[in-house]
Design a protein around this motif. Structure first.
Motif, PDB file in Angstrom:
ATOM      1  N   LEU A  41       0.734  -1.121  -0.082  1.00  0.00           N
ATOM      2  CA  LEU A  41       0.056  -0.008   0.072  1.00  0.00           C
ATOM      3  C   LEU A  41       0.863   1.278  -0.076  1.00  0.00           C
ATOM      4  N   GLU A  42       1.788   1.169   0.873  1.00  0.00           N
ATOM      5  CA  GLU A  42       2.643   2.475   0.949  1.00  0.00           C
ATOM      6  C   GLU A  42       3.497   2.714  -0.413  1.00  0.00           C
ATOM      7  N   THR A  43       4.110   1.488  -1.005  1.00  0.00           N
ATOM      8  CA  THR A  43       5.015   1.576  -2.263  1.00  0.00           C
ATOM      9  C   THR A  43       3.909   2.094  -3.403  1.00  0.00           C
ATOM     10  N   GLU A  44       2.986   1.560  -3.822  1.00  0.00           N
ATOM     11  CA  GLU A  44       2.413   1.465  -4.928  1.00  0.00           C
ATOM     12  C   GLU A  44       1.045   2.518  -4.849  1.00  0.00           C
ATOM     13  N   ASP A  45       0.623   2.990  -3.671  1.00  0.00           N
ATOM     14  CA  ASP A  45      -0.433   3.831  -3.635  1.00  0.00           C
ATOM     15  C   ASP A  45      -0.251   4.921  -2.440  1.00  0.00           C
ATOM     16  N   ALA A  46       1.066   5.019  -1.940  1.00  0.00           N
ATOM     17  CA  ALA A  46       1.235   6.005  -1.002  1.00  0.00           C
ATOM     18  C   ALA A  46       0.396   6.174  -0.203  1.00  0.00           C
ATOM     19  N   ILE A  47      -0.195   4.850   0.327  1.00  0.00           N
ATOM     20  CA  ILE A  47      -0.937   4.966   1.623  1.00  0.00           C
ATOM     21  C   ILE A  47      -0.446   4.439   2.859  1.00  0.00           C
ATOM     22  N   VAL A  48      -0.473   5.229   3.935  1.00  0.00           N
ATOM     23  CA  VAL A  48       0.180   4.605   5.037  1.00  0.00           C
ATOM     24  C   VAL A  48      -0.814   4.174   6.086  1.00  0.00           C
ATOM     25  N   VAL A  49      -0.372   3.263   6.882  1.00  0.00           N
ATOM     26  CA  VAL A  49      -1.372   2.692   7.890  1.00  0.00           C
ATOM     27  C   VAL A  49      -0.866   2.991   9.188  1.00  0.00           C
ATOM     28  N   ARG A  50      -1.893   3.501  10.090  1.00  0.00           N
ATOM     29  CA  ARG A  50      -1.705   4.035  11.470  1.00  0.00           C
ATOM     30  C   ARG A  50      -2.630   3.250  12.368  1.00  0.00           C
TER      31      ARG A  50
ATOM     32  N   GLY B 269     -10.977   2.790   9.462  1.00  0.00           N
ATOM     33  CA  GLY B 269     -11.198   3.339   8.636  1.00  0.00           C
ATOM     34  C   GLY B 269     -10.435   4.146   7.219  1.00  0.00           C
ATOM     35  N   PHE B 270     -10.626   4.371   6.219  1.00  0.00           N
ATOM     36  CA  PHE B 270      -9.820   4.795   5.191  1.00  0.00           C
ATOM     37  C   PHE B 270      -9.949   6.386   5.088  1.00  0.00           C
ATOM     38  N   ASP B 271      -9.194   7.372   5.297  1.00  0.00           N
ATOM     39  CA  ASP B 271      -9.145   8.656   4.992  1.00  0.00           C
ATOM     40  C   ASP B 271      -8.467   8.927   3.924  1.00  0.00           C
ATOM     41  N   GLU B 272      -9.481   9.094   2.640  1.00  0.00           N
ATOM     42  CA  GLU B 272      -8.951   9.168   1.188  1.00  0.00           C
ATOM     43  C   GLU B 272      -8.225  10.264   1.241  1.00  0.00           C
ATOM     44  N   GLU B 273      -8.748  11.547   1.662  1.00  0.00           N
ATOM     45  CA  GLU B 273      -7.829  12.577   1.509  1.00  0.00           C
ATOM     46  C   GLU B 273      -6.556  12.549   2.116  1.00  0.00           C
ATOM     47  N   ALA B 274      -6.191  12.057   3.220  1.00  0.00           N
ATOM     48  CA  ALA B 274      -4.995  11.808   3.899  1.00  0.00           C
ATOM     49  C   ALA B 274      -4.358  10.930   3.466  1.00  0.00           C
ATOM     50  N   ARG B 275      -4.675   9.911   2.814  1.00  0.00           N
ATOM     51  CA  ARG B 275      -4.256   8.725   2.436  1.00  0.00           C
ATOM     52  C   ARG B 275      -3.754   7.760   3.358  1.00  0.00           C
ATOM     53  N   THR B 276      -4.678   7.685   4.447  1.00  0.00           N
ATOM     54  CA  THR B 276      -4.192   6.942   5.702  1.00  0.00           C
ATOM     55  C   THR B 276      -5.468   5.936   6.028  1.00  0.00           C
ATOM     56  N   LEU B 277      -4.859   4.749   6.193  1.00  0.00           N
ATOM     57  CA  LEU B 277      -5.640   3.658   6.879  1.00  0.00           C
ATOM     58  C   LEU B 277      -5.599   3.266   8.350  1.00  0.00           C
ATOM     59  N   TRP B 278      -6.726   3.739   9.126  1.00  0.00           N
ATOM     60  CA  TRP B 278      -6.531   3.798  10.435  1.00  0.00           C
ATOM     61  C   TRP B 278      -7.167   2.489  11.024  1.00  0.00           C
ATOM     62  N   PHE B 279      -6.582   2.274  12.150  1.00  0.00           N
ATOM     63  CA  PHE B 279      -7.064   1.122  12.720  1.00  0.00           C
ATOM     64  C   PHE B 279      -6.953   1.419  14.438  1.00  0.00           C
ATOM     65  N   ARG B 280      -7.934   1.092  15.184  1.00  0.00           N
ATOM     66  CA  ARG B 280      -7.737   1.091  16.408  1.00  0.00           C
ATOM     67  C   ARG B 280      -6.895   0.165  17.280  1.00  0.00           C
ATOM     68  N   ASN B 281      -6.327   0.408  18.050  1.00  0.00           N
ATOM     69  CA  ASN B 281      -5.337  -0.392  18.608  1.00  0.00           C
ATOM     70  C   ASN B 281      -5.451  -1.675  18.901  1.00  0.00           C
ATOM     71  N   THR B 282      -6.637  -1.865  19.329  1.00  0.00           N
ATOM     72  CA  THR B 282      -6.784  -3.493  19.747  1.00  0.00           C
ATOM     73  C   THR B 282      -7.714  -4.246  18.498  1.00  0.00           C
ATOM     74  N   VAL B 283      -7.571  -3.728  17.320  1.00  0.00           N
ATOM     75  CA  VAL B 283      -8.133  -4.378  16.402  1.00  0.00           C
ATOM     76  C   VAL B 283      -7.067  -5.682  16.098  1.00  0.00           C
ATOM     77  N   PRO B 284      -7.583  -6.923  15.823  1.00  0.00           N
ATOM     78  CA  PRO B 284      -6.652  -8.136  15.791  1.00  0.00           C
ATOM     79  C   PRO B 284      -6.060  -7.968  14.329  1.00  0.00           C
ATOM     80  N   GLN B 285      -4.933  -8.777  14.331  1.00  0.00           N
ATOM     81  CA  GLN B 285      -4.032  -8.919  13.236  1.00  0.00           C
ATOM     82  C   GLN B 285      -5.009  -9.252  11.884  1.00  0.00           C
ATOM     83  N   SER B 286      -5.768 -10.435  12.234  1.00  0.00           N
ATOM     84  CA  SER B 286      -6.526 -10.843  11.032  1.00  0.00           C
ATOM     85  C   SER B 286      -7.490  -9.852  10.558  1.00  0.00           C
ATOM     86  N   THR B 287      -7.910  -9.074  11.234  1.00  0.00           N
ATOM     87  CA  THR B 287      -8.929  -7.891  10.715  1.00  0.00           C
ATOM     88  C   THR B 287      -7.948  -6.855   9.984  1.00  0.00           C
TER      89      THR B 287
END
Length: 539
Positions: free
Chosen positions: A248-257, A274-292
């Motif tokens: 995602l970071e290399t091909e789409d300039a999307i960072v994961v936070r 949630g995905f902030d399209e304008e900021a190109r950021t995919l957000w996860f809350r801290n306790t979201v499991p790895q599978s999700t």
């Protein structure tokens, strides 16, 4: 509820001028057994059904009748409705109608759907008018506002010697009241819209279900896209959460936070990512499991590249509204993500090697129980199929929230299923797999596999509510799974007698019945069976 496979075999055999004895000889069974099959008194499947289909020169799908069985289930629901209860129509009539006059059966089902939608909307509006205190309050506010506006207008009209200041004061009062009336009117309309939107969503879900069922929950275009996208991701390294993040970071300039809470612009009740399209950021809350996290990253990567394929499938004729197409597109996006994370050939090979042990597969793929169950249901490629599974999910209140049926067993669309199903008993032992051999009143038998799982909470104040996942397969396939180990599948006496839902169940002696059963012709249940419906305050 058996599909009318036997009737279709008999109809085709007679059309070809083949005697019952001749067909029985060709498929290596006795004429008496074939007679039971054609009378729909014996189940038939596997290689025997394939041999019969070959001898009758008909496609296997035409005999298994998955679509016909779904239609038959809808007819039984229609016949059980009070408006048709005096028709003396039941399961036998539905089966015969589907087998001999499918166009008429389709028309009846379509009309009943339209009737149900109209009736539900009417009930929703009537309930709002009769009982909603908020509606009463809004109407009172509207009447009060109209009275105030009228009083101010009459003063302006009748009293000519008002000073300019007084006249402006009354005009200001009228302006404020009219603005308030507009806001109250919008709330009132919103209440009616909210009442009907839930009903509309049920109709929308049915359309999406029809699309999924027509495709047998297998979409070859999405599988092909998933294969290409997986190869593209694998160029960044071995498949993992880290590799997906790098892609995602290399091909789409999307960072994961990750954060304790999502940013305000993405915050929705219950949302954990949630995905902030304008900021190109995919957000996860801290306790979201790895599978999700892994699944959602794969989904975003796919949606950015396969949107044309998703749109083309969602534009199919089965979906008649924009809302249905949006819901379908969300489902298809999840399907595509699942196909990327669990590639068809490798996943099916692993599933067979593990004998469909869902927990073992979840460990192998760093996935959740529900994600594995979803993928198992989609292994329906014609030349290499997995075990046909049905799928059901229930929330803590027992309401059904997801479903996919299998031949011979159509799972309820909404509401509640039979309270005796393993789907509900799994809530008593959360985290443990519950298995059950269920036998319906028509003699059909299924292996139920259920597990209650809890989505991880995001903090002390968040409630982590469990939900139950159910996988179902015909008893003919049970011994291919690890869940049949230790069970005597030939001993029907050990089965759990169940029904579909209480209203459609014919077991009059069931002590777990939660509502009255329907009987053809409007016949009442015996008095002893009705006793089980009345609540016992001593328990």
């Amino acid at each position: 509820m058996r599909a009318p496979i036997g009737l279709k075999i008999a109809t085709r055999r007679k059309a070809l001028g083949i005697s019952q004895a001749a067909l029985a000889r060709q498929v290596e069974i006795s004429p008496s057994y074939l007679n039971l099959i054609e009378a729909n008194k014996r189940q038939v499947g596997g290689m025997l059904l394939a041999r019969i289909a070959a001898e009758l020169e008909v496609d296997l799908d035409a005999l298994t009748g998955e679509a016909e069985h779904r239609l038959m289930h809808e007819l039984v629901e229609a016949f059980a409705d009070p408006v048709l209860a005096g028709s003396n129509m039941g399961l036998d009539e539905a089966r015969a109608l589907v087998a001999t006059a499918p166009e008429t059966a389709q028309l009846i089902a379509r009309l009943y759907r339209a009737y149900g939608t109209a009736n539900a909307n009417a009930d929703a509006y009537a309930n709002r008018l009769r009982a909603d205190p908020l509606l009463s309050q809004l109407l009172h506010q509207i009447l009060s506002g109209i009275t105030a506006v009228r009083a101010g207008a009459e003063i302006l009209e009748d009293i000519e010697d008002l000073s300019g200041e007084e006249r402006q004061r009354f005009i200001g009062s009228i302006t404020r009241e009219t603005k308030g009336l507009s806001a109250v009117a919008r709330n009132l309309i919103g209440q009616f819209d909210q009442a009907s939107s839930a009903r509309r969503s049920a109709s929308i879900r049915r359309e999406v279900d029809d699309m999924i069922f027509a495709a047998q929950n297998y979409f070859p275009d999405l599988e092909a896209s998933a294969e290409a996208l997986r190869a593209r991701i694998d160029r960044h390294g071995p498949f993992s959460e880290t590799t997906l993040q790098s892609a995602l970071e290399t091909e789409d300039a999307i960072v994961v936070r990750r954060a304790t809470r999502l940013p305000a612009e993405l915050h929705e009740a219950g949302r954990a990512f949630g995905f902030d399209e304008e900021a190109r950021t995919l957000w996860f809350r801290n306790t979201v499991p790895q599978s999700t996290r892994q699944f959602q990253m794969a989904r975003l990567f796919a949606q950015l590249r396969a949107h044309e394929t998703l749109d083309a499938i969602a534009a199919g004729p089965a979906l008649t509204s924009a809302a249905a197409r949006r819901m379908a597109r969300r489902y298809l996006g999840s399907y595509l993500a699942g196909a990327i994370v669990f590639p068809y050939d490798a996943f099916l090979a692993d599933a067979r090697a593990q004998r469909y042990d869902v927990d073992a597969l979840a460990e192998r793929y760093n996935a959740s129980f529900e994600q594995i169950a979803h993928r198992l249901v989609t292994l329906r490629r014609e030349d290499d199929q997995g075990i046909p599974f049905g799928f059901l999910r229930a929330d803590p209140a027992g309401r059904l929230t997801k479903h996919f049926p299998i031949p011979g067993l159509l799972l309820p669309h909404t509401g509640h299923a039979c309270p005796l199903w393993a789907l509900y008993s799994a809530f008593r032992t959360p985290g443990a797999v519950v298995r059950q051999v269920a036998r319906f009143s028509d003699g059909s038998r299924f292996l139920f596999i259920a597990k209650a799982v809890t989505r991880r909470s995001s903090g002390f104040a968040d409630q982590a509510l469990p939900h139950s996942i159910l996988l179902v397969t015909d008893i003919l396939h049970a011994d291919e799974t690890v869940y049949a180990d230790g069970l005597d599948l030939t001993d029907a006496q050990a089965d759990i007698p169940v029904g579909p839902t209480c209203r459609l169940c014919t077991r009059s002696d069931c002590a777990s019945r939660q509502e009255d059963a329907w009987a053809p012709g409007g016949a009442d249940l015996p008095a002893h069976s009705l006793a089980a419906v009345a609540p016992d305050t001593a328990e």
